[in-house]
Design a protein around this motif. Sequence first.
Motif, short mmCIF file in Angstrom:
data_model
loop_
_atom_site.label_atom_id
_atom_site.label_comp_id
_atom_site.label_asym_id
_atom_site.label_seq_id
_atom_site.Cartn_x
_atom_site.Cartn_y
_atom_site.Cartn_z
N LEU A 21 0.79 -1.25 -0.02
CA LEU A 21 0.06 0.00 0.06
C LEU A 21 0.79 1.30 -0.11
N PHE A 22 1.90 1.34 0.68
CA PHE A 22 2.88 2.39 0.99
C PHE A 22 3.47 2.70 -0.38
N SER A 23 3.96 1.55 -1.35
CA SER A 23 4.60 1.80 -2.59
C SER A 23 3.40 2.45 -3.72
N VAL A 24 2.46 1.95 -3.81
CA VAL A 24 1.33 2.13 -4.39
C VAL A 24 0.99 3.88 -4.21
N ALA A 25 0.89 3.99 -2.90
CA ALA A 25 0.39 5.51 -2.71
C ALA A 25 1.54 6.39 -2.99
N VAL A 26 2.84 6.12 -2.76
CA VAL A 26 3.74 7.16 -2.76
C VAL A 26 4.34 7.13 -4.20
N ALA A 27 4.18 6.15 -5.17
CA ALA A 27 4.64 6.22 -6.51
C ALA A 27 4.35 7.42 -7.21
N PRO A 28 3.12 7.90 -7.53
CA PRO A 28 2.80 9.00 -8.21
C PRO A 28 3.49 10.21 -7.89
N PHE A 29 3.83 10.26 -6.49
CA PHE A 29 4.56 11.51 -5.93
C PHE A 29 6.14 11.59 -6.27
N VAL A 30 6.82 10.44 -6.21
CA VAL A 30 8.07 10.24 -6.28
C VAL A 30 8.58 9.80 -7.71
N GLY A 31 7.68 9.17 -8.61
CA GLY A 31 8.26 8.85 -9.95
C GLY A 31 8.39 9.98 -10.74
N PRO A 32 9.08 9.61 -12.01
CA PRO A 32 9.35 10.62 -12.93
C PRO A 32 8.09 11.04 -13.71
N ARG A 33 8.23 12.40 -14.14
CA ARG A 33 6.81 13.07 -14.81
C ARG A 33 7.10 13.39 -16.29
N ARG A 34 8.24 12.95 -16.97
CA ARG A 34 8.57 13.21 -18.10
C ARG A 34 8.01 12.64 -19.20
N TYR A 35 6.75 12.72 -19.49
CA TYR A 35 6.01 11.86 -20.52
C TYR A 35 6.30 12.55 -21.97
N ASN A 36 6.22 11.49 -22.66
CA ASN A 36 6.42 11.90 -24.13
C ASN A 36 5.33 11.03 -24.88
N LYS A 37 5.17 11.05 -26.42
CA LYS A 37 4.55 10.19 -27.15
C LYS A 37 4.80 8.71 -27.27
N ALA A 38 6.31 8.58 -27.09
CA ALA A 38 7.07 7.33 -27.44
C ALA A 38 6.37 6.43 -25.95
N LYS A 39 6.76 7.23 -24.84
CA LYS A 39 6.19 6.30 -23.48
C LYS A 39 4.86 6.13 -23.46
N LEU A 40 4.16 6.87 -24.14
CA LEU A 40 2.56 6.55 -24.02
C LEU A 40 1.98 5.53 -25.01
N ASP A 41 2.75 5.29 -26.08
CA ASP A 41 2.19 4.21 -27.00
C ASP A 41 2.60 2.91 -26.38
N ALA A 42 1.97 2.04 -27.26
CA ALA A 42 2.18 0.59 -26.78
C ALA A 42 3.57 0.09 -27.26
N TYR A 43 4.18 -0.84 -26.38
CA TYR A 43 5.52 -1.15 -26.66
C TYR A 43 5.41 -2.14 -27.84
N GLU A 44 6.31 -2.26 -28.74
CA GLU A 44 6.24 -3.09 -29.88
C GLU A 44 7.73 -3.50 -30.33
N CYS A 45 8.51 -3.49 -29.33
CA CYS A 45 9.95 -3.93 -29.59
C CYS A 45 10.55 -2.91 -30.48
N GLY A 46 10.21 -1.71 -30.63
CA GLY A 46 11.05 -0.78 -31.67
C GLY A 46 10.29 -1.06 -32.95
N ILE A 47 9.28 -1.61 -33.25
CA ILE A 47 8.77 -1.84 -34.66
C ILE A 47 7.59 -1.10 -34.41
N GLU A 48 7.37 -0.25 -35.44
CA GLU A 48 6.15 0.67 -35.63
C GLU A 48 4.84 -0.35 -35.57
#
Length: 121
Positions: A21-48
């Motif tokens: 519970l502590f890990s889930v509750a604290v993660a949004p506050f301490v995690g990185p917040r550098r979002y970009n289009k590549a990070k929000l897309d589905a992971y396809e092993c580098g293939i479009e």
Amino acid sequence: MSLAPYVPILGLFALAAAFALFSVAVAPFVGPRRYNKAKLDAYECGIEPTPQPVGGGRFPVKFYLTAMLFIVFDIEIIFLYPWAVNFDALGLFGFVEMVLFIVTVFVAFTYVWRRGGLDWD
């Protein structure tokens, strides 16, 4: 009937739940917040990603056969543990039964091996 022997186990469960519970509750506050289009897309092993799968989307049957063989032999091996624990109590009858079981497993294993079920080619 005392529940005192179970207190350490309950304490360990409580500690694990508190950590989760502590890990889930604290993660949004301490995690990185550098979002970009590549990070929000589905992971396809580098293939479009494409709407159609590249190889027709079919897996060879070999993958499923290997998984089923693993499950079958794994479950058969699990039957050896209770036998090993009660080896003295079972006596000669238990020994003979387990020898027959191991011979049966070995025959099945050699059959699969001879048929090429364990080849990765």
